[in-house]
Enzyme design. Structure first.
Site, mmCIF file in Angstrom:
data_model
loop_
_atom_site.group_PDB
_atom_site.id
_atom_site.type_symbol
_atom_site.label_atom_id
_atom_site.label_comp_id
_atom_site.label_asym_id
_atom_site.label_seq_id
_atom_site.Cartn_x
_atom_site.Cartn_y
_atom_site.Cartn_z
ATOM 1 N N ARG A 21 13.865 3.876 6.133
ATOM 2 C CA ARG A 21 12.570 3.591 5.496
ATOM 3 C C ARG A 21 12.264 4.649 4.439
ATOM 4 N NH1 ARG A 21 8.888 0.438 9.713
ATOM 5 N NH2 ARG A 21 10.533 -0.355 11.055
ATOM 6 N N LYS A 248 -8.035 -2.776 7.049
ATOM 7 C CA LYS A 248 -7.383 -3.843 6.281
ATOM 8 C C LYS A 248 -8.431 -4.543 5.423
ATOM 9 C CE LYS A 248 -3.264 -4.365 9.124
ATOM 10 N NZ LYS A 248 -3.391 -3.141 9.922
#
Length: 407
Positions: A21, A248
Protein backbone atom coordinates in the site's frame (compact mmCIF):
# COMPACT_ATOMS: atom_id res chain seq x y z
CA UNK A 1 15.62 -14.16 15.63
CA UNK A 2 16.58 -11.54 13.06
CA UNK A 3 13.60 -9.25 13.60
CA UNK A 4 14.59 -6.77 10.91
CA UNK A 5 14.88 -9.55 8.31
CA UNK A 6 11.46 -10.88 9.30
CA UNK A 7 9.95 -7.44 8.75
CA UNK A 8 11.72 -7.21 5.40
CA UNK A 9 10.36 -10.59 4.30
CA UNK A 10 6.82 -9.60 5.26
CA UNK A 11 7.07 -6.37 3.27
CA UNK A 12 8.78 -8.06 0.32
CA UNK A 13 5.88 -10.50 0.00
CA UNK A 14 3.45 -7.59 -0.32
CA UNK A 15 5.59 -6.01 -3.02
CA UNK A 16 5.84 -9.32 -4.91
CA UNK A 17 2.06 -9.75 -4.93
CA UNK A 18 1.46 -6.13 -5.92
CA UNK A 19 -0.40 -5.52 -2.66
CA UNK A 20 2.00 -3.07 -1.01
CA UNK A 21 0.00 0.00 0.00
CA UNK A 22 1.40 3.33 -1.12
CA UNK A 23 0.28 6.48 0.67
CA UNK A 24 -0.39 9.35 -1.71
CA UNK A 25 0.60 12.67 -0.16
CA UNK A 26 -2.19 15.10 -0.99
CA UNK A 27 -3.22 18.52 0.22
CA UNK A 28 -6.91 19.30 0.11
CA UNK A 29 -7.72 22.92 -0.71
CA UNK A 30 -10.61 24.50 1.15
CA UNK A 31 -13.39 25.49 -1.23
CA UNK A 32 -11.86 23.59 -4.14
CA UNK A 33 -12.57 19.94 -3.29
CA UNK A 34 -12.36 17.51 -5.11
CA UNK A 35 -9.32 19.38 -6.43
CA UNK A 36 -6.15 18.80 -4.44
CA UNK A 37 -2.37 18.95 -4.80
CA UNK A 38 -0.26 15.79 -4.93
CA UNK A 39 3.33 15.96 -3.73
CA UNK A 40 5.45 13.32 -5.46
CA UNK A 41 8.27 11.51 -3.59
CA UNK A 42 10.78 13.77 -5.34
CA UNK A 43 9.05 16.87 -3.94
CA UNK A 44 7.46 18.06 -7.19
CA UNK A 45 3.74 18.77 -7.18
CA UNK A 46 0.77 18.17 -9.44
CA UNK A 47 -2.86 19.30 -9.38
CA UNK A 48 -5.18 16.31 -9.10
CA UNK A 49 -8.84 15.38 -8.70
CA UNK A 50 -9.68 13.08 -5.79
CA UNK A 51 -12.03 10.28 -6.91
CA UNK A 52 -11.75 7.90 -3.96
CA UNK A 53 -12.51 10.07 -0.94
CA UNK A 54 -15.14 9.39 1.69
CA UNK A 55 -16.18 13.03 2.03
CA UNK A 56 -19.17 11.88 -0.01
CA UNK A 57 -21.08 15.16 -0.05
CA UNK A 58 -18.23 17.67 0.18
CA UNK A 59 -19.34 18.71 3.69
CA UNK A 60 -15.71 18.94 4.80
CA UNK A 61 -15.63 22.38 3.16
CA UNK A 62 -19.23 23.49 3.77
CA UNK A 63 -19.50 27.04 5.19
CA UNK A 64 -21.92 25.97 7.96
CA UNK A 65 -19.44 23.36 9.17
CA UNK A 66 -16.40 25.62 9.00
CA UNK A 67 -18.22 28.47 10.74
CA UNK A 68 -19.24 26.22 13.63
CA UNK A 69 -15.69 24.90 13.97
CA UNK A 70 -14.15 28.39 13.95
CA UNK A 71 -16.59 29.51 16.62
CA UNK A 72 -15.85 26.50 18.83
CA UNK A 73 -12.09 26.84 18.32
CA UNK A 74 -12.16 30.47 19.37
CA UNK A 75 -14.37 29.65 22.35
CA UNK A 76 -12.66 26.53 23.71
CA UNK A 77 -9.24 26.00 22.14
CA UNK A 78 -7.94 22.81 20.56
CA UNK A 79 -8.45 19.62 22.59
CA UNK A 80 -11.10 18.32 24.95
CA UNK A 81 -8.69 17.92 27.84
CA UNK A 82 -9.68 14.44 28.94
CA UNK A 83 -11.87 11.38 28.66
CA UNK A 84 -15.62 11.78 28.68
CA UNK A 85 -15.61 10.69 32.34
CA UNK A 86 -12.82 13.03 33.43
CA UNK A 87 -13.29 16.62 32.19
CA UNK A 88 -13.79 15.66 28.51
CA UNK A 89 -17.56 16.10 28.21
CA UNK A 90 -18.57 19.53 26.95
CA UNK A 91 -21.74 21.19 25.73
CA UNK A 92 -20.51 20.46 22.20
CA UNK A 93 -20.46 16.71 22.83
CA UNK A 94 -23.93 16.80 24.35
CA UNK A 95 -25.33 18.81 21.43
CA UNK A 96 -23.78 16.40 18.96
CA UNK A 97 -25.27 13.37 20.71
CA UNK A 98 -28.67 15.05 20.78
CA UNK A 99 -28.46 15.69 17.02
CA UNK A 100 -27.54 12.05 16.40
CA UNK A 101 -30.31 10.66 18.59
CA UNK A 102 -32.80 12.86 16.75
CA UNK A 103 -31.38 11.80 13.37
CA UNK A 104 -32.15 8.15 14.05
CA UNK A 105 -35.28 8.63 16.13
CA UNK A 106 -33.64 7.15 19.23
CA UNK A 107 -33.59 8.21 22.85
CA UNK A 108 -29.83 8.66 23.01
CA UNK A 109 -26.50 8.49 21.20
CA UNK A 110 -22.92 7.98 22.24
CA UNK A 111 -19.98 9.55 20.39
CA UNK A 112 -16.66 7.73 19.94
CA UNK A 113 -13.38 8.78 18.36
CA UNK A 114 -14.17 6.73 15.23
CA UNK A 115 -16.85 4.42 13.85
CA UNK A 116 -14.27 1.62 14.01
CA UNK A 117 -13.92 2.13 17.76
CA UNK A 118 -17.69 2.47 18.15
CA UNK A 119 -18.21 -0.92 16.49
CA UNK A 120 -15.34 -2.63 18.26
CA UNK A 121 -16.15 -1.24 21.71
CA UNK A 122 -19.90 -1.85 21.50
CA UNK A 123 -19.85 -5.34 20.02
CA UNK A 124 -17.10 -6.50 22.38
CA UNK A 125 -19.03 -5.16 25.38
CA UNK A 126 -22.52 -6.51 24.68
CA UNK A 127 -21.82 -10.06 25.99
CA UNK A 128 -20.94 -8.51 29.35
CA UNK A 129 -24.41 -7.01 29.42
CA UNK A 130 -26.24 -10.05 28.02
CA UNK A 131 -24.55 -13.24 29.34
CA UNK A 132 -24.73 -16.05 26.81
CA UNK A 133 -25.31 -13.64 23.91
CA UNK A 134 -25.03 -15.14 20.42
CA UNK A 135 -24.06 -12.68 17.67
CA UNK A 136 -25.03 -13.46 14.08
CA UNK A 137 -22.75 -11.59 11.68
CA UNK A 138 -22.84 -11.13 7.91
CA UNK A 139 -19.64 -12.58 6.43
CA UNK A 140 -18.87 -9.29 4.66
CA UNK A 141 -19.25 -7.08 7.72
CA UNK A 142 -16.58 -4.44 8.22
CA UNK A 143 -13.31 -5.36 9.94
CA UNK A 144 -14.29 -3.30 12.98
CA UNK A 145 -17.43 -5.38 13.50
CA UNK A 146 -15.51 -8.61 12.99
CA UNK A 147 -12.87 -7.53 15.50
CA UNK A 148 -15.42 -6.51 18.12
CA UNK A 149 -17.28 -9.80 17.76
CA UNK A 150 -14.05 -11.79 17.84
CA UNK A 151 -12.81 -10.12 21.00
CA UNK A 152 -15.98 -10.38 23.03
CA UNK A 153 -15.43 -14.01 23.94
CA UNK A 154 -19.04 -14.93 23.29
CA UNK A 155 -20.70 -17.20 20.77
CA UNK A 156 -20.86 -16.09 17.15
CA UNK A 157 -22.44 -17.36 13.95
CA UNK A 158 -21.43 -16.16 10.48
CA UNK A 159 -24.12 -16.13 7.80
CA UNK A 160 -23.52 -15.92 4.07
CA UNK A 161 -23.68 -12.42 2.66
CA UNK A 162 -27.23 -11.08 2.60
CA UNK A 163 -28.51 -14.68 2.81
CA UNK A 164 -31.63 -14.48 4.94
CA UNK A 165 -32.37 -18.19 4.54
CA UNK A 166 -28.95 -19.10 5.92
CA UNK A 167 -29.47 -16.69 8.79
CA UNK A 168 -32.78 -18.38 9.57
CA UNK A 169 -31.11 -21.79 9.63
CA UNK A 170 -28.55 -20.54 12.14
CA UNK A 171 -31.20 -18.94 14.35
CA UNK A 172 -33.33 -22.08 14.31
CA UNK A 173 -30.38 -24.23 15.39
CA UNK A 174 -29.74 -22.26 18.59
CA UNK A 175 -31.45 -22.26 21.96
CA UNK A 176 -34.65 -20.19 21.67
CA UNK A 177 -34.04 -18.78 25.15
CA UNK A 178 -30.50 -17.53 24.42
CA UNK A 179 -30.06 -13.77 23.94
CA UNK A 180 -29.29 -12.97 20.31
CA UNK A 181 -28.10 -10.06 18.18
CA UNK A 182 -27.90 -9.76 14.38
CA UNK A 183 -25.13 -7.48 13.13
CA UNK A 184 -25.14 -6.27 9.52
CA UNK A 185 -24.69 -3.24 7.27
CA UNK A 186 -27.03 -1.11 5.20
CA UNK A 187 -24.54 -0.35 2.40
CA UNK A 188 -21.51 -2.59 1.93
CA UNK A 189 -18.69 -0.32 0.88
CA UNK A 190 -16.74 -2.48 -1.56
CA UNK A 191 -19.58 -3.67 -3.84
CA UNK A 192 -22.07 -0.93 -2.95
CA UNK A 193 -24.90 -3.41 -2.33
CA UNK A 194 -27.66 -3.01 0.25
CA UNK A 195 -28.42 -5.25 3.22
CA UNK A 196 -31.94 -6.78 3.40
CA UNK A 197 -32.92 -4.69 6.41
CA UNK A 198 -36.64 -5.45 6.51
CA UNK A 199 -36.19 -9.21 6.10
CA UNK A 200 -33.55 -9.28 8.85
CA UNK A 201 -35.78 -7.24 11.14
CA UNK A 202 -38.57 -9.76 10.52
CA UNK A 203 -36.27 -12.59 11.55
CA UNK A 204 -35.06 -10.68 14.59
CA UNK A 205 -38.64 -10.16 15.72
CA UNK A 206 -39.50 -13.81 15.14
CA UNK A 207 -36.49 -15.11 17.09
CA UNK A 208 -36.31 -12.43 19.77
CA UNK A 209 -33.00 -10.96 18.60
CA UNK A 210 -31.64 -7.44 18.81
CA UNK A 211 -30.65 -5.69 15.57
CA UNK A 212 -27.32 -3.89 15.11
CA UNK A 213 -27.06 -1.91 11.86
CA UNK A 214 -23.89 -0.27 10.57
CA UNK A 215 -24.99 2.74 8.46
CA UNK A 216 -21.50 4.18 8.02
CA UNK A 217 -21.78 4.40 4.22
CA UNK A 218 -25.38 5.63 4.29
CA UNK A 219 -25.88 8.28 6.98
CA UNK A 220 -26.27 11.74 5.53
CA UNK A 221 -26.90 10.33 2.04
CA UNK A 222 -30.12 8.29 2.29
CA UNK A 223 -33.47 8.98 3.89
CA UNK A 224 -35.51 12.21 3.98
CA UNK A 225 -33.24 13.67 6.68
CA UNK A 226 -30.07 11.68 6.02
CA UNK A 227 -30.80 9.04 8.65
CA UNK A 228 -29.63 6.26 6.37
CA UNK A 229 -31.21 3.41 4.44
CA UNK A 230 -33.29 2.34 7.44
CA UNK A 231 -34.86 5.80 7.53
CA UNK A 232 -35.39 5.75 3.76
CA UNK A 233 -37.24 2.46 4.06
CA UNK A 234 -39.24 3.45 7.16
CA UNK A 235 -37.46 0.88 9.36
CA UNK A 236 -35.56 3.00 11.90
CA UNK A 237 -37.85 2.02 14.76
CA UNK A 238 -37.02 -1.65 14.18
CA UNK A 239 -33.27 -1.17 14.62
CA UNK A 240 -32.07 -1.45 18.21
CA UNK A 241 -28.54 -0.09 17.74
CA UNK A 242 -27.29 2.11 14.92
CA UNK A 243 -23.61 2.59 14.19
CA UNK A 244 -22.51 5.53 12.09
CA UNK A 245 -19.63 7.80 11.25
CA UNK A 246 -19.02 11.53 11.30
CA UNK A 247 -16.07 11.22 8.92
CA UNK A 248 -17.75 10.36 5.62
CA UNK A 249 -20.93 12.13 4.46
CA UNK A 250 -20.78 14.51 7.44
CA UNK A 251 -17.24 15.48 6.42
CA UNK A 252 -15.63 15.74 9.87
CA UNK A 253 -14.36 12.99 12.21
CA UNK A 254 -15.60 10.47 14.76
CA UNK A 255 -18.17 7.70 15.14
CA UNK A 256 -21.19 6.88 17.25
CA UNK A 257 -23.97 4.55 18.23
CA UNK A 258 -27.62 5.56 18.62
CA UNK A 259 -30.00 3.44 20.67
CA UNK A 260 -32.22 3.50 23.76
CA UNK A 261 -31.08 5.64 26.66
CA UNK A 262 -30.48 2.53 28.76
CA UNK A 263 -28.41 0.84 26.04
CA UNK A 264 -26.21 3.89 25.56
CA UNK A 265 -25.83 4.29 29.33
CA UNK A 266 -24.73 0.65 29.67
CA UNK A 267 -22.17 0.89 26.84
CA UNK A 268 -20.91 4.17 28.28
CA UNK A 269 -20.47 2.50 31.65
CA UNK A 270 -18.90 -0.80 30.56
CA UNK A 271 -16.98 -0.30 27.28
CA UNK A 272 -13.21 0.25 27.80
CA UNK A 273 -12.97 1.68 24.27
CA UNK A 274 -15.20 4.52 25.41
CA UNK A 275 -14.17 4.91 29.04
CA UNK A 276 -10.42 5.17 28.53
CA UNK A 277 -10.24 7.27 25.35
CA UNK A 278 -9.77 11.02 25.15
CA UNK A 279 -12.95 12.52 23.78
CA UNK A 280 -13.28 14.30 20.46
CA UNK A 281 -12.04 17.89 20.45
CA UNK A 282 -14.97 20.28 20.95
CA UNK A 283 -14.17 21.92 17.60
CA UNK A 284 -14.74 18.58 15.84
CA UNK A 285 -17.96 17.92 17.75
CA UNK A 286 -19.24 21.37 16.83
CA UNK A 287 -18.49 20.86 13.14
CA UNK A 288 -20.14 17.44 13.09
CA UNK A 289 -23.28 18.74 14.79
CA UNK A 290 -23.52 21.59 12.28
CA UNK A 291 -23.11 19.17 9.38
CA UNK A 292 -25.87 16.88 10.68
CA UNK A 293 -28.22 19.82 11.24
CA UNK A 294 -27.60 21.07 7.71
CA UNK A 295 -28.03 17.72 5.98
CA UNK A 296 -31.31 17.04 7.75
CA UNK A 297 -32.76 19.71 5.48
CA UNK A 298 -30.68 19.48 2.31
CA UNK A 299 -32.39 16.87 0.14
CA UNK A 300 -31.16 18.65 -2.99
CA UNK A 301 -27.57 17.75 -2.13
CA UNK A 302 -28.53 14.09 -1.63
CA UNK A 303 -30.37 14.08 -4.95
CA UNK A 304 -27.40 15.59 -6.78
CA UNK A 305 -25.11 13.00 -5.22
CA UNK A 306 -27.24 10.16 -6.55
CA UNK A 307 -27.46 11.82 -9.96
CA UNK A 308 -23.67 12.11 -10.23
CA UNK A 309 -23.25 8.44 -9.32
CA UNK A 310 -25.86 7.35 -11.89
CA UNK A 311 -24.23 9.40 -14.64
CA UNK A 312 -20.78 7.98 -13.91
CA UNK A 313 -22.05 4.39 -13.84
CA UNK A 314 -23.98 4.91 -17.08
CA UNK A 315 -20.95 6.29 -18.89
CA UNK A 316 -18.53 3.65 -17.61
CA UNK A 317 -21.01 0.94 -18.62
CA UNK A 318 -21.10 2.55 -22.05
CA UNK A 319 -17.38 1.84 -22.35
CA UNK A 320 -18.02 -1.80 -21.54
CA UNK A 321 -16.10 -1.64 -18.28
CA UNK A 322 -16.87 -4.33 -15.65
CA UNK A 323 -18.53 -2.19 -12.99
CA UNK A 324 -20.72 -3.36 -10.13
CA UNK A 325 -24.01 -1.49 -9.88
CA UNK A 326 -26.36 -2.21 -7.00
CA UNK A 327 -27.99 1.22 -7.14
CA UNK A 328 -25.88 2.90 -4.46
CA UNK A 329 -23.44 5.79 -4.73
CA UNK A 330 -20.37 3.51 -4.82
CA UNK A 331 -18.87 2.73 -8.24
CA UNK A 332 -16.44 -0.24 -8.25
CA UNK A 333 -14.61 -1.16 -11.46
CA UNK A 334 -13.26 -4.71 -11.26
CA UNK A 335 -9.71 -5.20 -12.58
CA UNK A 336 -9.08 -8.63 -11.07
CA UNK A 337 -5.32 -8.48 -10.59
CA UNK A 338 -3.40 -6.46 -7.96
CA UNK A 339 -0.52 -5.44 -10.21
CA UNK A 340 -2.78 -4.29 -13.04
CA UNK A 341 -4.98 -2.43 -10.56
CA UNK A 342 -1.95 -0.59 -9.21
CA UNK A 343 -0.69 0.12 -12.73
CA UNK A 344 -3.97 1.72 -13.80
CA UNK A 345 -4.12 3.71 -10.56
CA UNK A 346 -0.56 4.97 -11.07
CA UNK A 347 -1.19 5.98 -14.69
CA UNK A 348 -4.42 7.76 -13.81
CA UNK A 349 -2.54 9.77 -11.21
CA UNK A 350 0.64 10.56 -13.13
CA UNK A 351 -0.74 10.97 -16.64
CA UNK A 352 -4.24 12.33 -15.99
CA UNK A 353 -4.19 13.89 -12.52
CA UNK A 354 -6.91 11.50 -11.31
CA UNK A 355 -6.46 9.91 -7.90
CA UNK A 356 -8.21 6.62 -7.15
CA UNK A 357 -6.58 4.19 -4.73
CA UNK A 358 -6.30 0.50 -5.74
CA UNK A 359 -8.34 -1.87 -3.54
CA UNK A 360 -6.69 -5.26 -3.03
CA UNK A 361 -6.82 -8.32 -0.79
CA UNK A 362 -7.60 -8.58 2.13
CA UNK A 363 -10.03 -5.68 1.75
CA UNK A 364 -11.63 -7.59 -1.14
CA UNK A 365 -11.25 -11.26 -2.18
CA UNK A 366 -8.36 -12.19 -4.46
CA UNK A 367 -9.37 -11.96 -8.10
CA UNK A 368 -11.75 -9.06 -7.43
CA UNK A 369 -9.15 -6.30 -7.10
CA UNK A 370 -10.70 -3.02 -8.15
CA UNK A 371 -10.74 0.72 -8.49
CA UNK A 372 -13.48 2.14 -6.29
CA UNK A 373 -14.80 5.51 -7.41
CA UNK A 374 -16.87 7.69 -5.08
CA UNK A 375 -18.51 10.49 -7.06
CA UNK A 376 -19.87 13.40 -5.06
CA UNK A 377 -22.02 16.47 -5.78
CA UNK A 378 -18.82 18.47 -6.33
CA UNK A 379 -17.63 16.17 -9.12
CA UNK A 380 -19.15 18.16 -11.96
CA UNK A 381 -19.68 17.10 -15.59
CA UNK A 382 -16.17 18.23 -16.56
CA UNK A 383 -14.63 16.00 -13.91
CA UNK A 384 -16.74 13.04 -15.05
CA UNK A 385 -15.77 13.67 -18.69
CA UNK A 386 -12.07 13.68 -17.80
CA UNK A 387 -12.37 10.46 -15.81
CA UNK A 388 -14.33 8.60 -18.48
CA UNK A 389 -11.87 9.59 -21.23
CA UNK A 390 -8.90 8.55 -19.10
CA UNK A 391 -10.44 5.20 -18.20
CA UNK A 392 -11.28 4.53 -21.84
CA UNK A 393 -7.68 5.11 -22.92
CA UNK A 394 -6.01 3.29 -20.05
CA UNK A 395 -8.32 0.30 -20.02
CA UNK A 396 -7.54 -0.39 -23.68
CA UNK A 397 -3.82 0.07 -23.05
CA UNK A 398 -3.78 -2.28 -20.05
CA UNK A 399 -5.89 -4.86 -21.88
CA UNK A 400 -3.32 -4.96 -24.68
CA UNK A 401 -0.49 -5.32 -22.17
CA UNK A 402 -2.28 -8.17 -20.42
CA UNK A 403 -2.73 -9.92 -23.77
CA UNK A 404 0.97 -9.53 -24.54
CA UNK A 405 1.95 -10.94 -21.15
CA UNK A 406 -0.40 -13.92 -21.59
CA UNK A 407 1.01 -14.63 -25.05
Amino acid sequence: MDYDAALGNALDSLHAEGRYRTFIDIERRNGQFPNAVWTRPDGTQRDITVWCGNDYLGMGQHPAVLSAMHEALDATGAGSGGTRNISGTTVYHKRLEAELADLHGKEAALVFTSAYIANDATLSTLPKLFPGLIIYSDVLNHASMIEGIRRNGGAKRIFRHNDVNHLRELLEADDPAAPKLIAFESVYSMDGDFGPIEAICDLAEEFGALTYLDEVHAVGMYGPRGGGVAERDGLSSRIDIFNGTLGKAFGVHGGYIAASARMCDAIRSYAPGFIFTTSLPPVVAAGAAASIRHLKGDQALRDLHQERAKVLKFRLKGLGLPIIDHGSHIVPVIVGDPKHTKAISDMLLEDHGIYVQPINFPTVPRGTERLRFTPSPVHGPDKIDALVKAMDALWSHCALNRAEISA
